[in-house]
Each structure stands twice: as C-alpha cells, then as structure tokens.
Design an enzyme around this catalytic site. Structure first.
Site: not given
Ligand code: G3P
Length: 221
Positions: A87
């Site tokens: 990633k």
């Molecule tokens: O892993 C990346 C993404 O899904 C992060 O999500 O909930 O932290 O905005 P969030």
C-alpha cells in the site's frame, strides 16, 4: 464485489473469515497503532499473522515517503507472503514507486485517493488497486460516492485493469451504494459487513416461523 475488512484486529479478521465472505484485509499505520502494534519486527509478525488467517489479499502500508525507501520497504513487505499487496500513498514518489513495483510484478494499492485525477494517475502507473476514501469525503461535506462513480467511468473509458477499492466505508449503505456504482472491492469495518445482515422484517418473520413451529409441535403432543 470483493469484501475486504479494514482492520488489524485479529479477532475481527477471524470472525469475518469464518463468515465465509472475506476476500482480503486492508490495514494502515493508524489501524496497526490502534492494536498496539509498533516496532518493525512486531509489525512484520502481525502481517504474517493476518496472512495466516485469510485466503485473499492483505494490504500492508509503507511508512516511507521517498522513492528509495518506499521501494526498500515495499520489496521487504512483498517478500513476507504472496498475499501481500504493497500500500503506497498518493504522492509523487509513491506514483514512481507504483510504476517500479508494477514493472517488477509486485502488486500495489494506491491509498489516500480523494480525486479522480489521482486515481487516473495511479492507474497509469499500474496500480493493482486504488483506494478512494469515501467516508472521509462525506465527513467534510463532499460526495464520496460521486468520486466512485467518476473513477468507474474513467477506468471503463480506457479499460484500465486497476480495481476500485472503495475505502473509508462507514456502514452498510455505503457498501450497497458502492456495489450499485460498480466498485470492484469495498473495505470497511466488521460492523458495516454485519450491518448487511439486518432487517427488522427478517427478525420478526423468523420469530413468527419459530413460534408457529413450536405451537404446531405442542398441539401434536
Ligand atoms: O484503510 C483506509 C481507510 O479505509 C480508512 O478509513 O474510517 O479511517 O476513514 P477511515
């Protein structure tokens, strides 16, 4: 549509895997920190533990931001397990690194995508996945789903093989809307996946079926 779980919590990963619908896992440095995982070796061991639970892709995020170190880190992560997808953040050196990894057959997930231009650039560099963060766009009052729709249109116009991994999913409605728009993958918390199960008419219908069955059995006895 592929279902990934967005967590580094091994119990939740196991629960989703046991449900039989899990296609992979995404993590990020914040999710690792949330589980108290720190230090290079602990992080590596944790990725190995995740890979031992799931059958599908496991996104492991680099923390370097310069080309040379992204490459070094990404190559080491990719060697851990064939399930690992490196990633890489959507920054200039990240795009260069994605191009390099793609030429070496190392799969990548370009993260922190907030515009269709960023997604186009990542696809041109050969990213396996792009991760548009729809929840975080919704959080600032913009339309995250519109971004998924725009990227789908652009990728289809040119036949890019890069998969749209709808990230920052907050609940079941996000998953349903992403499925309608043709996102290839969604990654979200276990609660969003389990939220798809729920309907009050299912619960009341099942309660009635079971009560009727019991009544009929008692009448016969
Ligand atoms: O892993 C990346 C993404 O899904 C992060 O999500 O909930 O932290 O905005 P969030």
């Amino acid at each position: 549509m592929k279902f990934f779980i967005d967590t580094a919590n091994l119990e939740q990963i196991k629960e989703a895997q046991d449900l039989g619908v899990l296609d992979g896992v995404t993590t990020n440095p914040s999710l690792m920190a949330k589980e108290g995982i720190s230090g290079d070796q602990n992080v590596i061991d944790h990725y190995k533990a995740i890979c031992a639970i799931v059958d599908g892709d496991v996104s492991a995020e680099v923390i370097s931001t310069d080309f040379e170190n992204i490459i070094k880190e990404g190559e080491a992560l990719a060697k851990l397990d064939p399930k690992i997808v490196v990633k890489v953040p959507m920054i200039k050196d990240g795009v260069k690194a994605i191009k390099y990894f793609s030429s070496k057959g190392i799969r990548t997930n370009c993260t922190l995508i907030f515009s269709s231009g960023q997604a186009l650039l990542a696809a041109k560099a050969g990213a396996t996945y792009v991760s548009p963060f729809l929840g975080r766009l919704d959080d600032i009052g913009t339309d995250g789903l519109q971004l998924i729709e725009d990227i789908r249109l652009i990728f289809d116009n040119y036949g890019y093989a890069t998969e749209i991994l709808a990230a920052s999913i907050r609940g079941p409605l996000h998953i349903i809307n992403c499925a309608k728009l043709g996102a290839d993958v969604m990654t979200g918390p276990l609660s969003a996946i389990l939220g798809l199960l729920k309907h009050p008419l299912t619960d009341s219908g099942l309660a009635t079926f079971l009560a009727d069955h019991k009544k009929a059995a008692e009448a016969k006895a």
